[in-house]
Design an enzyme around this catalytic site. Structure first.
Site, PDB file in Angstrom:
ATOM      1  N   ARG A 162      -0.318   7.822  -9.923  1.00 57.19           N
ATOM      2  CA  ARG A 162      -1.525   7.046  -9.662  1.00 57.19           C
ATOM      3  C   ARG A 162      -2.471   7.775  -8.710  1.00 57.19           C
ATOM      4  O   ARG A 162      -3.631   8.031  -9.026  1.00 57.19           O
ATOM      5  CB  ARG A 162      -1.120   5.701  -9.060  1.00 57.19           C
ATOM      6  CG  ARG A 162      -2.242   4.903  -8.433  1.00 57.19           C
ATOM      7  CD  ARG A 162      -1.651   3.797  -7.553  1.00 57.19           C
ATOM      8  NE  ARG A 162      -2.665   3.019  -6.859  1.00 57.19           N
ATOM      9  CZ  ARG A 162      -3.162   3.337  -5.671  1.00 57.19           C
ATOM     10  NH1 ARG A 162      -2.783   4.435  -5.053  1.00 57.19           N
ATOM     11  NH2 ARG A 162      -4.058   2.548  -5.101  1.00 57.19           N
ATOM     12  N   GLY A 172     -12.072  -2.821  -3.440  1.00 60.18           N
ATOM     13  CA  GLY A 172     -10.664  -3.069  -3.098  1.00 60.18           C
ATOM     14  C   GLY A 172     -10.066  -1.817  -2.509  1.00 60.18           C
ATOM     15  O   GLY A 172      -9.111  -1.255  -3.033  1.00 60.18           O
ATOM     16  N   ASP A 179     -13.037  -4.452   1.015  1.00 62.05           N
ATOM     17  CA  ASP A 179     -11.782  -5.145   0.731  1.00 62.05           C
ATOM     18  C   ASP A 179     -11.787  -6.499   1.429  1.00 62.05           C
ATOM     19  O   ASP A 179     -12.131  -6.596   2.615  1.00 62.05           O
ATOM     20  CB  ASP A 179     -10.565  -4.323   1.163  1.00 62.05           C
ATOM     21  CG  ASP A 179      -9.328  -4.646   0.321  1.00 62.05           C
ATOM     22  OD1 ASP A 179      -8.783  -3.743  -0.312  1.00 62.05           O
ATOM     23  OD2 ASP A 179      -8.935  -5.842   0.278  1.00 62.05           O
ATOM     24  N   GLU A 229     -18.311 -10.180  -3.833  1.00 60.22           N
ATOM     25  CA  GLU A 229     -19.276 -11.257  -4.084  1.00 60.22           C
ATOM     26  C   GLU A 229     -20.069 -11.604  -2.828  1.00 60.22           C
ATOM     27  O   GLU A 229     -21.181 -12.139  -2.919  1.00 60.22           O
ATOM     28  CB  GLU A 229     -18.561 -12.535  -4.566  1.00 60.22           C
ATOM     29  CG  GLU A 229     -17.986 -12.474  -5.969  1.00 60.22           C
ATOM     30  CD  GLU A 229     -16.604 -11.814  -6.030  1.00 60.22           C
ATOM     31  OE1 GLU A 229     -16.119 -11.307  -4.989  1.00 60.22           O
ATOM     32  OE2 GLU A 229     -16.020 -11.787  -7.128  1.00 60.22           O
ATOM     33  N   GLU A 280      -9.330   1.039  -7.928  1.00 56.85           N
ATOM     34  CA  GLU A 280      -8.003   0.984  -8.560  1.00 56.85           C
ATOM     35  C   GLU A 280      -7.693  -0.496  -8.673  1.00 56.85           C
ATOM     36  O   GLU A 280      -7.158  -1.102  -7.752  1.00 56.85           O
ATOM     37  CB  GLU A 280      -6.984   1.746  -7.711  1.00 56.85           C
ATOM     38  CG  GLU A 280      -5.737   2.085  -8.508  1.00 56.85           C
ATOM     39  CD  GLU A 280      -4.780   0.909  -8.625  1.00 56.85           C
ATOM     40  OE1 GLU A 280      -5.020   0.018  -9.485  1.00 56.85           O
ATOM     41  OE2 GLU A 280      -3.808   0.887  -7.858  1.00 56.85           O
ATOM     42  N   HIS A 301       4.370   2.881 -10.629  1.00 59.36           N
ATOM     43  CA  HIS A 301       4.831   1.615 -10.034  1.00 59.36           C
ATOM     44  C   HIS A 301       4.482   0.433 -10.935  1.00 59.36           C
ATOM     45  O   HIS A 301       5.003  -0.659 -10.730  1.00 59.36           O
ATOM     46  CB  HIS A 301       4.245   1.418  -8.637  1.00 59.36           C
ATOM     47  CG  HIS A 301       2.837   0.957  -8.627  1.00 59.36           C
ATOM     48  ND1 HIS A 301       1.761   1.778  -8.917  1.00 59.36           N
ATOM     49  CD2 HIS A 301       2.305  -0.268  -8.391  1.00 59.36           C
ATOM     50  CE1 HIS A 301       0.655   1.083  -8.841  1.00 59.36           C
ATOM     51  NE2 HIS A 301       0.932  -0.158  -8.529  1.00 59.36           N
ATOM     52  N   HIS A 351       0.834  -1.209   0.000  1.00 59.64           N
ATOM     53  CA  HIS A 351       0.000   0.000   0.000  1.00 59.64           C
ATOM     54  C   HIS A 351       0.865   1.254   0.000  1.00 59.64           C
ATOM     55  O   HIS A 351       0.537   2.244  -0.650  1.00 59.64           O
ATOM     56  CB  HIS A 351      -0.955  -0.033   1.194  1.00 59.64           C
ATOM     57  CG  HIS A 351      -1.884  -1.196   1.133  1.00 59.64           C
ATOM     58  ND1 HIS A 351      -2.975  -1.223   0.299  1.00 59.64           N
ATOM     59  CD2 HIS A 351      -1.853  -2.400   1.745  1.00 59.64           C
ATOM     60  CE1 HIS A 351      -3.587  -2.393   0.420  1.00 59.64           C
ATOM     61  NE2 HIS A 351      -2.927  -3.130   1.287  1.00 59.64           N
ATOM     62  N   GLU A 354      -3.910 -10.239 -12.153  1.00 57.70           N
ATOM     63  CA  GLU A 354      -4.619 -10.217 -10.854  1.00 57.70           C
ATOM     64  C   GLU A 354      -6.117 -10.453 -11.017  1.00 57.70           C
ATOM     65  O   GLU A 354      -6.801 -10.791 -10.048  1.00 57.70           O
ATOM     66  CB  GLU A 354      -4.467  -8.903 -10.071  1.00 57.70           C
ATOM     67  CG  GLU A 354      -3.073  -8.559  -9.659  1.00 57.70           C
ATOM     68  CD  GLU A 354      -3.051  -7.293  -8.801  1.00 57.70           C
ATOM     69  OE1 GLU A 354      -3.970  -7.050  -8.007  1.00 57.70           O
ATOM     70  OE2 GLU A 354      -2.073  -6.525  -8.959  1.00 57.70           O
ATOM     71  N   ASP A 400       3.064   6.204  -5.289  1.00 60.98           N
ATOM     72  CA  ASP A 400       3.022   6.423  -6.739  1.00 60.98           C
ATOM     73  C   ASP A 400       2.137   7.647  -6.946  1.00 60.98           C
ATOM     74  O   ASP A 400       0.918   7.557  -6.997  1.00 60.98           O
ATOM     75  CB  ASP A 400       2.455   5.175  -7.420  1.00 60.98           C
ATOM     76  CG  ASP A 400       2.340   5.348  -8.930  1.00 60.98           C
ATOM     77  OD1 ASP A 400       2.419   6.500  -9.430  1.00 60.98           O
ATOM     78  OD2 ASP A 400       2.152   4.328  -9.614  1.00 60.98           O
TER      79      ASP A 400
END
Lengths: 360, 360
Positions: free
Chosen positions: B31, B55, B77, B106, B120, B304, B22, B129, B28
């Protein structure tokens, strides 16, 4: 012979099957050129003799020994990289001299005594990986009395360090993240950043005082049992007022042996270490033999070993001349002897702490 | 709902429990600041509205949305980092606005429709991923018709590259190692260095010609099924004579949506792309909406994500204007959908090749 080969050992050997790790080691010119120089310095003990290279990797040290005139070199490695070493040996028409043995020193057979053992066995914090055990096994199985071991000795040092930039970067960073106070991250951030030893480069300015010798290893006499657990008590007096962030560890190894042992007619070490040249950094270790040394100290040229730092979760503000004392125990993990358990006790300014960590 | 949670998913979530990942993402600035700017640009669509952050990690994007006036933000998350996000939210007195849900999109329950999804989700090569699937799941479960998704679209590019320094460093290096010919290492060195995709930084000078669009993703319409396998046929004409070392991949994402959709009254894209300003690098993608773009292209400031390069084991010498053609298929590994299988076919100068690799 020796310990059984565990799944952890297999995983360890497998990690050396990747070319990248050998590329990194070979490209470490301080490491590789010091070994080559050591081999050439001891040429008179190597030429016409039998050598075993413990953990030969790609075989480069074995080839250096062949170049130095060795009669025969047994290049031993349990990793599959030994297959490559054999290809390199064949391509260089050295199959007559270098015999690659793909297996553990505990398991392979060498039907003669050897005159010389060469090995680059040092891990982070010197003892990580526990590869010195393989050198001991090779020595006890095959080395002639009075034979040469390169390197011949090793010393592990520790010293208290200050490193505010590094601490801020990982920890204080969370106090203001794009204007948001994320201090709630601090406990986990400290744990994630500093639970395990950090392999990183520090410089002389980070070091608060002269280092303490954690362990001296004489490769001729060290035993497997001695390596299972190493304990030292230390006492430092900080040379400056600074936040103490933790302890750095580094090592050096020395390449001395029969070729030099008889020539110890230099000034005694006390003369050297007590009369530092004005304005010059005092040598941290007297070297009366003038033997070649491969050093990974912060004041010396960087190597791929860098230094290993045990950070505290919270820095301690120390005054000039303040005592920092405690003990450290490095022991092979019972579960996986390739891992190292680190038990650190430290006290300063009336407070004392204990930190447990594992190098995996 | 959705796919069952596998051991691989658990390992994936666990990898995000470490603070370091993180720290790297937040640091970054390209970002994080682009996301913050996007949120502020779309403030009129966020203020007073319900947002879900898919997330959320440490919760920073959720806090940006709260700062933009969101009525409620569901910060979801599955990683244990959600515990920290909740601490950060509490410490900033945002518990009234931001509801941290520790679980998979879900599995968690949100009892209302949402106006905005922010996430993100981009991995290396965009799709590594497979986190976009979670955005799709959130969209299909909770997003109001006409709701905003940030980013709204994404594009994956590829281009042929030349990179002799990099190739030499890992491969040609073995031809002369301290004077020893270790070419016997070459086959294994090539495999170890280039079997898997390399995440590394290239520069504009490495790129042989304009990129090809591998995949365009409209976050409003993309389906889970579409992501299982992506195939494209490409044809490049090298703009120079050079050794072709492989293909680089990079992506950009665009933050457009209702707030900007009605204002598309700029010049048509053909006008922009066909009249590059003399002496300036041509924009590789027309952007008629002037929507905010987060780019990971080699000519843009580094992130990154860097770029991802598929190297060939052996370079191909190409002439100026020589065709390079073939196809690439990116598919989720059947064994672990977090992994990506890459099937690359390439042909040039009358020779053709196939390379299979896996991004793990």
């Amino acid at each position: 012979q020796g310990a059984p080969c565990t799944d952890f050992d297999m995983a360890y050997f497998h990690s050396y099957a990747h070319v990248g790790i050998h590329e990194e080691m070979i490209k470490d010119r301080v490491r590789t050129e010091t070994y080559r120089t050591a081999i050439m310095q001891h040429q008179s003990s190597i030429a016409g003799k039998v050598v075993v290279d413990v953990g030969c990797g790609t075989g480069i040290l074995s080839i250096f020994c062949a170049q130095a005139g060795a009669k025969r070199v047994y290049a031993v490695d349990a990793s599959d990289i030994a297959v490559q070493a054999n290809e390199v040996v064949k391509a260089n028409n050295l199959s007559e001299t270098i015999i690659v043995l793909h297996g553990r020193v505990e398991d392979v057979e060498i039907d003669e005594e050897v005159d010389v053992i060469i090995s680059e066995w040092m891990g982070y914090m010197l003892l990580y990986e526990s590869m010195l055990g393989s050198v001991i096994t090779a020595r006890d199985r095959w080395l002639k009395p009075g034979g040469l071991i390169l390197p011949s000795s090793a010393t592990l040092y520790m010293a208290p360090i200050t490193h505010s930039d590094r601490y801020s970067e990982s920890i204080d960073f969370w106090r203001n993240v794009y204007g948001i106070d994320m201090s709630a991250m601090l406990p986990l951030a400290k744990q994630c950043a500093f639970e395990e030893p950090c392999v990183e480069t520090i410089v002389g300015e980070n070091v608060l005082t002269w280092p303490h010798v954690v362990k001296q290893v004489d490769c001729h006499t060290i035993t497997l049992h001695e390596l299972e657990s190493v304990t030292t008590n230390y006492k430092f007096k900080s040379m400056m007022r600074a936040p103490l962030h933790g302890f750095a560890f580094w090592f050096d190894v020395e390449f001395s042996g029969p070729a030099l042992a008889g020539t110890n007619n230099h000034a005694p070490s006390s003369l050297i270490s007590n009369h530092p040249v004005e304005g010059q950094q005092r040598k941290k270790r007297a070297n009366p033999n003038e033997a070649l040394v491969l050093s990974t100290a912060p004041e010396d040229p960087p190597t791929h070993w860098q230094q290993t730092v045990l950070y505290f979760y919270d820095p301690i503000e120390v005054e000039q001349d303040q005592l920092i004392e405690g003990s450290v125990t490095l022991s092979q993990s019972k579960e996986n002897r390739r891992f190292m358990n680190i038990h650190l006790e430290y006290a300063s300014g009336g407070r004392s702490f204990v930190k447990e960590s594992v190098m995996r």
